[in-house]
Design a protein around this motif. Structure first.
Motif, PDB file in Angstrom:
ATOM      1  N   GLU A  51       0.859  -1.187   0.000  1.00  0.00           N
ATOM      2  CA  GLU A  51       0.000   0.000   0.000  1.00  0.00           C
ATOM      3  C   GLU A  51       0.896   1.238   0.000  1.00  0.00           C
ATOM      4  N   THR A  52       1.213   1.733  -1.186  1.00  0.00           N
ATOM      5  CA  THR A  52       2.173   2.826  -1.314  1.00  0.00           C
ATOM      6  C   THR A  52       1.477   4.180  -1.394  1.00  0.00           C
ATOM      7  N   ASN A  53       2.272   5.240  -1.163  1.00  0.00           N
ATOM      8  CA  ASN A  53       1.780   6.602  -1.322  1.00  0.00           C
ATOM      9  C   ASN A  53       2.964   7.475  -1.731  1.00  0.00           C
ATOM     10  N   VAL A  54       3.134   7.639  -3.029  1.00  0.00           N
ATOM     11  CA  VAL A  54       4.286   8.368  -3.561  1.00  0.00           C
ATOM     12  C   VAL A  54       4.317   9.803  -3.060  1.00  0.00           C
ATOM     13  N   ASN A  55       3.184  10.483  -3.069  1.00  0.00           N
ATOM     14  CA  ASN A  55       3.157  11.886  -2.658  1.00  0.00           C
ATOM     15  C   ASN A  55       3.578  12.050  -1.204  1.00  0.00           C
ATOM     16  N   ASN A  56       3.108  11.170  -0.331  1.00  0.00           N
ATOM     17  CA  ASN A  56       3.510  11.262   1.069  1.00  0.00           C
ATOM     18  C   ASN A  56       5.000  10.998   1.244  1.00  0.00           C
ATOM     19  N   PHE A  57       5.546  10.042   0.482  1.00  0.00           N
ATOM     20  CA  PHE A  57       6.989   9.799   0.566  1.00  0.00           C
ATOM     21  C   PHE A  57       7.778  11.046   0.182  1.00  0.00           C
ATOM     22  N   LEU A  58       7.430  11.646  -0.937  1.00  0.00           N
ATOM     23  CA  LEU A  58       8.167  12.822  -1.406  1.00  0.00           C
ATOM     24  C   LEU A  58       8.055  13.973  -0.412  1.00  0.00           C
ATOM     25  N   ARG A  59       6.869  14.188   0.136  1.00  0.00           N
ATOM     26  CA  ARG A  59       6.676  15.278   1.100  1.00  0.00           C
ATOM     27  C   ARG A  59       7.445  15.014   2.392  1.00  0.00           C
ATOM     28  N   CYS A  60       7.358  13.774   2.879  1.00  0.00           N
ATOM     29  CA  CYS A  60       8.054  13.396   4.106  1.00  0.00           C
ATOM     30  C   CYS A  60       9.568  13.521   3.945  1.00  0.00           C
ATOM     31  N   ASP A  61      10.101  12.932   2.882  1.00  0.00           N
ATOM     32  CA  ASP A  61      11.536  12.941   2.625  1.00  0.00           C
ATOM     33  C   ASP A  61      12.053  14.364   2.452  1.00  0.00           C
ATOM     34  N   ASN A  62      11.335  15.173   1.696  1.00  0.00           N
ATOM     35  CA  ASN A  62      11.757  16.546   1.432  1.00  0.00           C
ATOM     36  C   ASN A  62      11.708  17.397   2.697  1.00  0.00           C
ATOM     37  N   GLN A  63      10.673  17.183   3.514  1.00  0.00           N
ATOM     38  CA  GLN A  63      10.533  17.971   4.735  1.00  0.00           C
ATOM     39  C   GLN A  63      11.669  17.698   5.716  1.00  0.00           C
ATOM     40  N   VAL A  64      12.054  16.443   5.846  1.00  0.00           N
ATOM     41  CA  VAL A  64      13.145  16.089   6.758  1.00  0.00           C
ATOM     42  C   VAL A  64      14.455  16.711   6.290  1.00  0.00           C
ATOM     43  N   GLN A  65      14.731  16.651   4.996  1.00  0.00           N
ATOM     44  CA  GLN A  65      15.960  17.236   4.479  1.00  0.00           C
ATOM     45  C   GLN A  65      15.964  18.759   4.627  1.00  0.00           C
ATOM     46  N   LYS A  66      14.812  19.380   4.454  1.00  0.00           N
ATOM     47  CA  LYS A  66      14.738  20.838   4.623  1.00  0.00           C
ATOM     48  C   LYS A  66      15.017  21.238   6.065  1.00  0.00           C
ATOM     49  N   ILE A  67      14.546  20.454   7.017  1.00  0.00           N
ATOM     50  CA  ILE A  67      14.830  20.744   8.426  1.00  0.00           C
ATOM     51  C   ILE A  67      16.325  20.619   8.687  1.00  0.00           C
ATOM     52  N   LYS A  68      16.942  19.584   8.133  1.00  0.00           N
ATOM     53  CA  LYS A  68      18.378  19.382   8.352  1.00  0.00           C
ATOM     54  C   LYS A  68      19.198  20.556   7.825  1.00  0.00           C
ATOM     55  N   THR A  69      18.893  21.010   6.621  1.00  0.00           N
ATOM     56  CA  THR A  69      19.662  22.117   6.050  1.00  0.00           C
ATOM     57  C   THR A  69      19.235  23.465   6.630  1.00  0.00           C
ATOM     58  N   GLY A  70      17.954  23.625   6.913  1.00  0.00           N
ATOM     59  CA  GLY A  70      17.457  24.907   7.416  1.00  0.00           C
ATOM     60  C   GLY A  70      17.898  25.223   8.827  1.00  0.00           C
ATOM     61  N   TYR A  71      18.167  24.179   9.632  1.00  0.00           N
ATOM     62  CA  TYR A  71      18.576  24.387  11.032  1.00  0.00           C
ATOM     63  C   TYR A  71      20.041  24.019  11.243  1.00  0.00           C
ATOM     64  N   GLU A  72      20.831  24.141  10.192  1.00  0.00           N
ATOM     65  CA  GLU A  72      22.222  23.690  10.250  1.00  0.00           C
ATOM     66  C   GLU A  72      23.022  24.368  11.359  1.00  0.00           C
ATOM     67  N   GLY A  73      22.830  25.644  11.565  1.00  0.00           N
ATOM     68  CA  GLY A  73      23.612  26.342  12.581  1.00  0.00           C
ATOM     69  C   GLY A  73      22.913  26.479  13.920  1.00  0.00           C
ATOM     70  N   ALA A  74      21.723  25.931  14.051  1.00  0.00           N
ATOM     71  CA  ALA A  74      20.931  26.068  15.269  1.00  0.00           C
ATOM     72  C   ALA A  74      21.374  25.060  16.327  1.00  0.00           C
ATOM     73  N   PRO A  75      21.103  25.335  17.604  1.00  0.00           N
ATOM     74  CA  PRO A  75      21.419  24.361  18.658  1.00  0.00           C
ATOM     75  C   PRO A  75      20.650  23.057  18.450  1.00  0.00           C
ATOM     76  N   ASP A  76      21.170  21.994  19.043  1.00  0.00           N
ATOM     77  CA  ASP A  76      20.539  20.682  18.895  1.00  0.00           C
ATOM     78  C   ASP A  76      19.084  20.682  19.356  1.00  0.00           C
ATOM     79  N   VAL A  77      18.801  21.379  20.455  1.00  0.00           N
ATOM     80  CA  VAL A  77      17.435  21.354  20.986  1.00  0.00           C
ATOM     81  C   VAL A  77      16.467  22.032  20.018  1.00  0.00           C
ATOM     82  N   VAL A  78      16.936  23.025  19.266  1.00  0.00           N
ATOM     83  CA  VAL A  78      16.083  23.702  18.288  1.00  0.00           C
ATOM     84  C   VAL A  78      15.850  22.781  17.086  1.00  0.00           C
ATOM     85  N   PHE A  79      16.927  22.151  16.613  1.00  0.00           N
ATOM     86  CA  PHE A  79      16.802  21.188  15.527  1.00  0.00           C
ATOM     87  C   PHE A  79      15.872  20.043  15.939  1.00  0.00           C
ATOM     88  N   GLY A  80      16.066  19.518  17.149  1.00  0.00           N
ATOM     89  CA  GLY A  80      15.217  18.441  17.644  1.00  0.00           C
ATOM     90  C   GLY A  80      13.771  18.869  17.771  1.00  0.00           C
TER      91      GLY A  80
END
Length: 327
Positions: A51-80
């Motif tokens: 039972e796949t959902n391509v759109n959810n995969f792309l949104r989920c994967d992209n959102q996680v990567q955006k958080i990683k790059t967007g909070y690169e210089g932030a403290p760990d607690v903010v990133f978390g």
């Protein structure tokens, strides 16, 4: 300043620099690991299951990567905190048990992390504890509770290595064919060459247009071939994931197909699904090309060629069958 004083100062500076470097490496490693684990879970939940959902995969994967790059210089607690706010929409049950380790990145399990035994799944190679280590282990443990060894094998494979994109498409498409009780396709060199050439043409022109079904490049053994195409992309999309999204997207058209009549429901698209599982098709070739400068935002262009061709008039009922578990 005397020689001994200068020596002590250099030693102190060296210690401070090495300590800072170690802390920076620890922080970046922790974020790399937790991002990799969460992206693997995005893939497992939305792409590896039937039972796949391509759109959810792309949104989920992209959102996680955006958080990683967007909070690169932030403290760990903010990133978390950013992850803690984002992940419940994708994995509410798993995150509920583990988000305490996002809010306290260095918090460890009682008795130490080794007692969880999930380091082999994650593929850990860092000798010292790192930020978010307990969250990564907790998340894998929660998936283990619900899905067991099947999930562990899938996540371990995903986290330890990346499959070549063509192997990914071939394996996944044959999984779907098996589900619909038809024989596996064989990977063919000539079909692969033709598919690759057309994928490169699509990428070069940034277009999404099926090739001429009666064109010379569609001839194979004096017969015309079938074709599926896809385009997708994003700043963080890997070739393997692009291939998986393409073949899974074709399969998701099965929701539009009426197996009793051999026709589309409400004129919705079904031709890529039916070609993918067409019983009489025996051989396949895959092509992929990329272009990061396309104004449409799509970076990956994917083509599959099939022989013999599917989607022949009046032949659907004898070539496209319901999934085995739905009969």
């Amino acid at each position: 300043m005397g020689f001994k004083q200068r020596g002590r100062l250099f030693l102190l500076l060296g210690f401070l620099i090495s300590s800072a470097s170690a802390q920076y490496g620890e922080v970046t490693h922790g974020r790399d690991v937790v991002t990799k684990v969460v992206r693997a879970l995005c893939w497992y939940e939305f792409m590896d299951k039937i039972e796949t959902n391509v759109n959810n995969f792309l949104r989920c994967d992209n959102q996680v990567q955006k958080i990683k790059t967007g909070y690169e210089g932030a403290p760990d607690v903010v990133f978390g905190g950013a992850l803690a706010s984002s992940l419940p929409q994708w994995f509410p049950n798993h995150v509920r048990e583990c988000d305490i380790f996002l809010k306290a990145p260095k918090r460890q399990f009682k008795g130490g992390i080794k007692k969880t035994n999930y380091g082999f799944v994650i593929g850990e190679h860092f000798n010292q504890p790192y930020p978010f280590q307990s969250f990564a282990h907790c998340l894998v443990a929660e998936v283990d509770k619900t899905d067991g060894s099947t999930a562990m094998l899938a996540l371990e494979s995903r986290l330890k290595s990346e499959r070549y994109w063509r192997e990914t498409m071939f394996r996944r498409e044959n999984e779907f064919r098996t589900l619909h009780n038809v024989s596996n396709l064989e990977l063919d060199t000539l079909l692969t060459e033709d598919a690759q050439l057309y994928a490169e043409q699509l990428a070069r022109t940034c277009s999404f247009k099926p090739s001429n079904p009666m064109g010379r490049d569609r001839l194979y053994d004096r017969q015309f071939t079938g074709e599926n195409i896809a385009m997708n992309g994003g700043a963080f999309l890997r070739d393997e994931d692009s291939a998986n999204v393409a073949v899974t997207g074709w399969y998701e058209e099965n929701k539009n197909y009426d197996f009793a009549t051999g026709a589309s429901k409400g004129n919705l698209p079904v031709d890529q699904f039916t070609q993918s599982v067409w019983k009489s098709s025996k051989k396949v070739g895959y092509g992929m090309a990329t272009n990061k400068k396309c104004p449409n935002g799509y970076t990956h262009y994917i083509v599959a060629r099939y022989f013999p061709a599917g989607n022949l008039p009046n032949a659907y009922l004898e070539n496209v069958f319901p999934a085995i578990n739905s009969q």
